[in-house]
Design a protein around this motif. Structure first.
Motif, PDB file in Angstrom:
ATOM      1  N   SER A  29       6.611  -2.330   7.593  1.00 39.72           N
ATOM      2  CA  SER A  29       7.890  -2.181   6.331  1.00 39.72           C
ATOM      3  C   SER A  29       9.128  -1.836   7.225  1.00 39.72           C
ATOM      4  CB  SER A  29       7.029  -1.421   5.308  1.00 39.72           C
ATOM      5  OG  SER A  29       7.690   0.063   5.819  1.00 39.72           O
ATOM      6  N   ALA A  30      10.087  -2.062   6.508  1.00 36.10           N
ATOM      7  CA  ALA A  30      11.542  -1.704   7.350  1.00 36.10           C
ATOM      8  C   ALA A  30      12.043  -0.714   6.288  1.00 36.10           C
ATOM      9  CB  ALA A  30      12.232  -2.828   6.983  1.00 36.10           C
ATOM     10  N   LYS A  31      12.957  -0.012   6.556  1.00 34.89           N
ATOM     11  CA  LYS A  31      13.213   0.353   6.140  1.00 34.89           C
ATOM     12  C   LYS A  31      15.141   0.838   6.132  1.00 34.89           C
ATOM     13  CE  LYS A  31      13.290   5.437   2.875  1.00 34.89           C
ATOM     14  NZ  LYS A  31      13.700   6.475   2.476  1.00 34.89           N
ATOM     15  N   ILE A  32      16.411   0.725   5.669  1.00 28.92           N
ATOM     16  CA  ILE A  32      17.327   0.009   6.211  1.00 28.92           C
ATOM     17  C   ILE A  32      18.472   1.148   4.652  1.00 28.92           C
ATOM     18  CG2 ILE A  32      19.892  -1.226   6.087  1.00 28.92           C
ATOM     19  CD1 ILE A  32      16.435  -3.170   6.809  1.00 28.92           C
ATOM     20  N   ARG A  33      19.252   1.089   5.757  1.00 28.31           N
ATOM     21  CA  ARG A  33      20.491   2.052   4.682  1.00 28.31           C
ATOM     22  C   ARG A  33      21.842   1.242   5.672  1.00 28.31           C
ATOM     23  NH1 ARG A  33      25.080   4.523   3.935  1.00 28.31           N
ATOM     24  NH2 ARG A  33      25.155   5.516   2.055  1.00 28.31           N
ATOM     25  N   THR A  34      22.633   1.047   4.712  1.00 25.73           N
ATOM     26  CA  THR A  34      23.997   0.208   5.374  1.00 25.73           C
ATOM     27  C   THR A  34      25.142   0.430   4.879  1.00 25.73           C
ATOM     28  OG1 THR A  34      23.705  -1.462   3.966  1.00 25.73           O
ATOM     29  CG2 THR A  34      23.068  -2.136   5.755  1.00 25.73           C
ATOM     30  N   GLY A  35      26.543   0.497   4.616  1.00 19.94           N
ATOM     31  CA  GLY A  35      27.349   0.565   3.535  1.00 19.94           C
ATOM     32  C   GLY A  35      27.940   1.861   4.009  1.00 19.94           C
ATOM     33  N   MET A  36      28.712   2.120   2.500  1.00 20.94           N
ATOM     34  CA  MET A  36      29.545   3.472   2.515  1.00 20.94           C
ATOM     35  C   MET A  36      28.707   4.835   1.558  1.00 20.94           C
ATOM     36  SD  MET A  36      32.716   3.215   4.266  1.00 20.94           S
ATOM     37  CE  MET A  36      33.196   2.137   4.981  1.00 20.94           C
ATOM     38  N   PRO A  37      29.450   6.340   2.394  1.00 22.28           N
ATOM     39  CA  PRO A  37      28.793   7.277   2.173  1.00 22.28           C
ATOM     40  C   PRO A  37      28.673   7.012   0.321  1.00 22.28           C
ATOM     41  CG  PRO A  37      30.818   7.688   1.867  1.00 22.28           C
ATOM     42  CD  PRO A  37      30.235   6.663   3.357  1.00 22.28           C
ATOM     43  N   GLY A  38      27.494   7.204  -0.497  1.00 22.30           N
ATOM     44  CA  GLY A  38      27.957   7.365  -1.741  1.00 22.30           C
ATOM     45  C   GLY A  38      27.996   8.322  -2.321  1.00 22.30           C
ATOM     46  N   GLU A  39      28.821   8.542  -2.799  1.00 26.57           N
ATOM     47  CA  GLU A  39      29.884   9.822  -4.025  1.00 26.57           C
ATOM     48  C   GLU A  39      29.741   9.355  -5.438  1.00 26.57           C
ATOM     49  OE1 GLU A  39      31.475  11.524  -1.530  1.00 26.57           O
ATOM     50  OE2 GLU A  39      31.644  11.038   0.438  1.00 26.57           O
ATOM     51  N   PRO A  69      12.982   4.509  -2.354  1.00 27.50           N
ATOM     52  CA  PRO A  69      12.478   3.309  -1.971  1.00 27.50           C
ATOM     53  C   PRO A  69      13.494   2.255  -2.345  1.00 27.50           C
ATOM     54  CG  PRO A  69      11.606   4.413  -3.903  1.00 27.50           C
ATOM     55  CD  PRO A  69      12.896   5.366  -3.541  1.00 27.50           C
ATOM     56  N   LYS A  70      14.122   1.826  -2.957  1.00 24.59           N
ATOM     57  CA  LYS A  70      15.023   1.089  -2.786  1.00 24.59           C
ATOM     58  C   LYS A  70      15.106   0.709  -1.061  1.00 24.59           C
ATOM     59  CE  LYS A  70      17.067   0.529  -7.069  1.00 24.59           C
ATOM     60  NZ  LYS A  70      17.739   1.525  -8.256  1.00 24.59           N
ATOM     61  N   ARG A  71      15.397   1.341  -0.093  1.00 23.07           N
ATOM     62  CA  ARG A  71      15.919   0.933   1.114  1.00 23.07           C
ATOM     63  C   ARG A  71      15.029   0.590   1.727  1.00 23.07           C
ATOM     64  NH1 ARG A  71      18.613   6.898   3.202  1.00 23.07           N
ATOM     65  NH2 ARG A  71      20.546   6.395   1.136  1.00 23.07           N
ATOM     66  N   ALA A  72      13.776   0.048   0.910  1.00 26.32           N
ATOM     67  CA  ALA A  72      12.382  -0.444   1.753  1.00 26.32           C
ATOM     68  C   ALA A  72      12.878  -2.132   1.781  1.00 26.32           C
ATOM     69  CB  ALA A  72      11.051   0.054   1.145  1.00 26.32           C
ATOM     70  N   ASP A  73      12.429  -2.299   3.092  1.00 22.86           N
ATOM     71  CA  ASP A  73      12.321  -4.108   2.853  1.00 22.86           C
ATOM     72  C   ASP A  73      11.056  -4.141   4.308  1.00 22.86           C
ATOM     73  OD1 ASP A  73      12.976  -6.593   3.512  1.00 22.86           O
ATOM     74  OD2 ASP A  73      14.907  -6.048   3.694  1.00 22.86           O
ATOM     75  N   PHE A 125       6.967  13.380   3.345  1.00 17.41           N
ATOM     76  CA  PHE A 125       7.184  13.497   4.505  1.00 17.41           C
ATOM     77  C   PHE A 125       6.998  15.445   4.764  1.00 17.41           C
ATOM     78  CE2 PHE A 125      10.347  14.884   7.631  1.00 17.41           C
ATOM     79  CZ  PHE A 125       9.563  14.686   8.992  1.00 17.41           C
ATOM     80  N   ILE A 126       8.411  15.518   4.285  1.00 19.33           N
ATOM     81  CA  ILE A 126       8.514  17.314   4.070  1.00 19.33           C
ATOM     82  C   ILE A 126       7.871  18.015   3.582  1.00 19.33           C
ATOM     83  CG2 ILE A 126       9.783  19.052   3.451  1.00 19.33           C
ATOM     84  CD1 ILE A 126      10.837  17.201   6.001  1.00 19.33           C
ATOM     85  N   ARG A 127       6.693  17.466   2.111  1.00 19.70           N
ATOM     86  CA  ARG A 127       6.000  17.932   1.700  1.00 19.70           C
ATOM     87  C   ARG A 127       4.606  18.617   2.081  1.00 19.70           C
ATOM     88  NH1 ARG A 127       7.173  17.562  -4.409  1.00 19.70           N
ATOM     89  NH2 ARG A 127       4.888  18.513  -5.134  1.00 19.70           N
ATOM     90  N   PRO A 129       0.594  -0.801   0.089  1.00 20.18           N
ATOM     91  CA  PRO A 129      -0.121   0.564   0.174  1.00 20.18           C
ATOM     92  C   PRO A 129       0.851   1.433  -0.506  1.00 20.18           C
ATOM     93  CG  PRO A 129      -0.026  -1.144   2.178  1.00 20.18           C
ATOM     94  CD  PRO A 129       0.481  -2.203   1.181  1.00 20.18           C
ATOM     95  N   PRO A 130       0.021   1.848  -0.467  1.00 14.85           N
ATOM     96  CA  PRO A 130       0.812   3.442  -1.295  1.00 14.85           C
ATOM     97  C   PRO A 130       2.090   4.399   0.484  1.00 14.85           C
ATOM     98  CG  PRO A 130      -1.450   3.746  -1.644  1.00 14.85           C
ATOM     99  CD  PRO A 130      -0.850   2.820  -0.888  1.00 14.85           C
ATOM    100  N   HIS A 131       1.152   3.509   1.731  1.00 12.62           N
ATOM    101  CA  HIS A 131       1.461   4.671   2.642  1.00 12.62           C
ATOM    102  C   HIS A 131       2.771   3.947   3.235  1.00 12.62           C
ATOM    103  CE1 HIS A 131      -1.860   1.290   3.863  1.00 12.62           C
ATOM    104  NE2 HIS A 131      -0.983   1.648   5.291  1.00 12.62           N
ATOM    105  N   LEU A 132       3.214   2.833   2.652  1.00 16.95           N
ATOM    106  CA  LEU A 132       4.189   1.276   3.245  1.00 16.95           C
ATOM    107  C   LEU A 132       5.660   1.861   1.983  1.00 16.95           C
ATOM    108  CD1 LEU A 132       2.668  -1.352   4.590  1.00 16.95           C
ATOM    109  CD2 LEU A 132       2.968   0.597   6.136  1.00 16.95           C
ATOM    110  N   THR A 133       5.276   2.939   0.881  1.00 17.54           N
ATOM    111  CA  THR A 133       6.196   3.453   0.619  1.00 17.54           C
ATOM    112  C   THR A 133       6.953   4.322   0.394  1.00 17.54           C
ATOM    113  OG1 THR A 133       5.017   1.727  -1.249  1.00 17.54           O
ATOM    114  CG2 THR A 133       6.185   2.781  -2.191  1.00 17.54           C
ATOM    115  N   PRO A 134       7.896   4.285   0.915  1.00 21.61           N
ATOM    116  CA  PRO A 134       8.740   5.352   0.200  1.00 21.61           C
ATOM    117  C   PRO A 134       9.073   6.572  -0.312  1.00 21.61           C
ATOM    118  CG  PRO A 134      10.550   3.614   2.144  1.00 21.61           C
ATOM    119  CD  PRO A 134       9.284   3.336   0.442  1.00 21.61           C
TER     120      PRO A 134
END
Lengths: 213, 213
Positions: free
Chosen positions: A160-170, A14-18, B68-70, A5-10
């Motif tokens: 729903s989960a949202k996760i960020r792992t790893g190094m900075p994106g440059e 959105p790729k960080r969603a799990d 969220f911000i919007r 459902p839309p309220h569970l989609t960041p």
């Protein structure tokens, strides 16, 4: 939970969603505190509180006199968030700084647990989440404890989960001679400290020796 | 803030409430993440996000494209909570278990920071909260960074802290031969880890050596 459902989609990343159940469970089982939000007359209120997951539900407790518990036990929709902060992500630009985190968002309505056996069971799960294997050692849970406490359960069907792992994106900065990386953040239990007025001389029980983590 | 409005008065343990500005500031300055709650059609939503306090406001940021911000930048009332967990409080009965915590609840409406200088300033405060003294070392903040980011400020005029410290409160159980005390919880930064693809060989800058805390 398909389609999502839309309220569970960041809206962002959105790729960080799990939506994997085991991922959601592992975050909920590691975190000790959640934040419960509800609305009254379209005004938001939120309260941090302890919780425990068992099977596909989480359980919170509160005094039967708690304003917060009495508001939401009417059946108000709630949004519950849980956040574990794992690292500060240090990029070559302030703009690309971030944090590594594991968070869960749950939408639900409370189910009030009235049955005494189920209430006691939930209290045991909650206690043993904080102090594993301690229930049988403690002064037995009694009718008065049960009467003073409200237990509310929330289904994890809309979680729903949202996760960020790893190094900075440059990107355009990647060749700059500026250090980038992560600063891990660790949360750990330290050695227990005895309450000297009522427990001096009482040995630490086996389930509390070696609780350093 | 006198008299204290009812929504800032806890219904449980009102003695744990604290309205002292320095107490509130010290909790906000130690915590890295807050949870922002808002309501749409009386349904609650909440999102964990980084924040920084400066003087009597806190600042959050987000992509100009963030749903969220919007939503909240329209001027929705929000409730922001911050929680630091300090210890598990282990009593002689499950019922008297508790946690030591320091929490802040803020009620407010967003002020959108439009002025470029003020936005950049807020971005600097946010960056340096996470990595002190790093701003001048980083690739300079630019017009594009500013354009992509929304900064929202919230007054701390309606903020309160709630704090529990110390040992378990025992009453009729105090003579039982059961151990009681606390298990302190520590959150700390570990040594930085270099991003090896773009930063191998770049020395750790002075503001990051000795970041262990």
């Amino acid at each position: 939970m398909n389609p999502i459902p839309p309220h569970l989609t960041p809206s962002r990343y959105p790729k960080r969603a799990d939506y994997d159940q085991q991922t959601i469970y592992s975050i909920l089982d590691e975190a000790l505190v959640c934040t419960v939000s509800f609305a009254v007359d379209n005004k938001p209120f939120s309260i941090p509180t302890a919780f425990v997951r068992h099977e596909n539900k989480i359980y919170i407790h509160g005094s039967v006199g708690s304003h917060f518990i009495r508001e939401i036990e009417k059946g108000l929709p709630v949004c519950i968030t849980v956040t574990l902060l794992d690292a500060i992500v240090v990029a070559k630009s302030a703009f690309n700084h971030s944090v590594n985190y594991r968070s869960v968002v749950i939408f639900g309505t409370p189910e009030k647990i009235e049955d005494t056996t189920r209430k006691t069971q939930a209290f045991k799960w909650l206690t043993e989440k904080f102090v594993p294997n301690s229930w049988d050692y403690l002064r037995p849970f009694n009718e008065s404890d049960n009467r003073k406490t409200t237990i509310l359960a929330f289904s994890l069907d809309e979680a729903s989960a949202k996760i960020r792992t790893g190094m900075p994106g440059e990107d355009e900065n990647k060749d700059l001679p500026i250090w980038s990386g992560i600063i891990p953040i660790e949360t750990r239990r330290l050695a227990p400290i005895t309450e000297e007025e009522c427990s001096a001389g009482i040995p630490l029980p086996p389930h509390l020796t070696g609780t350093m983590m």
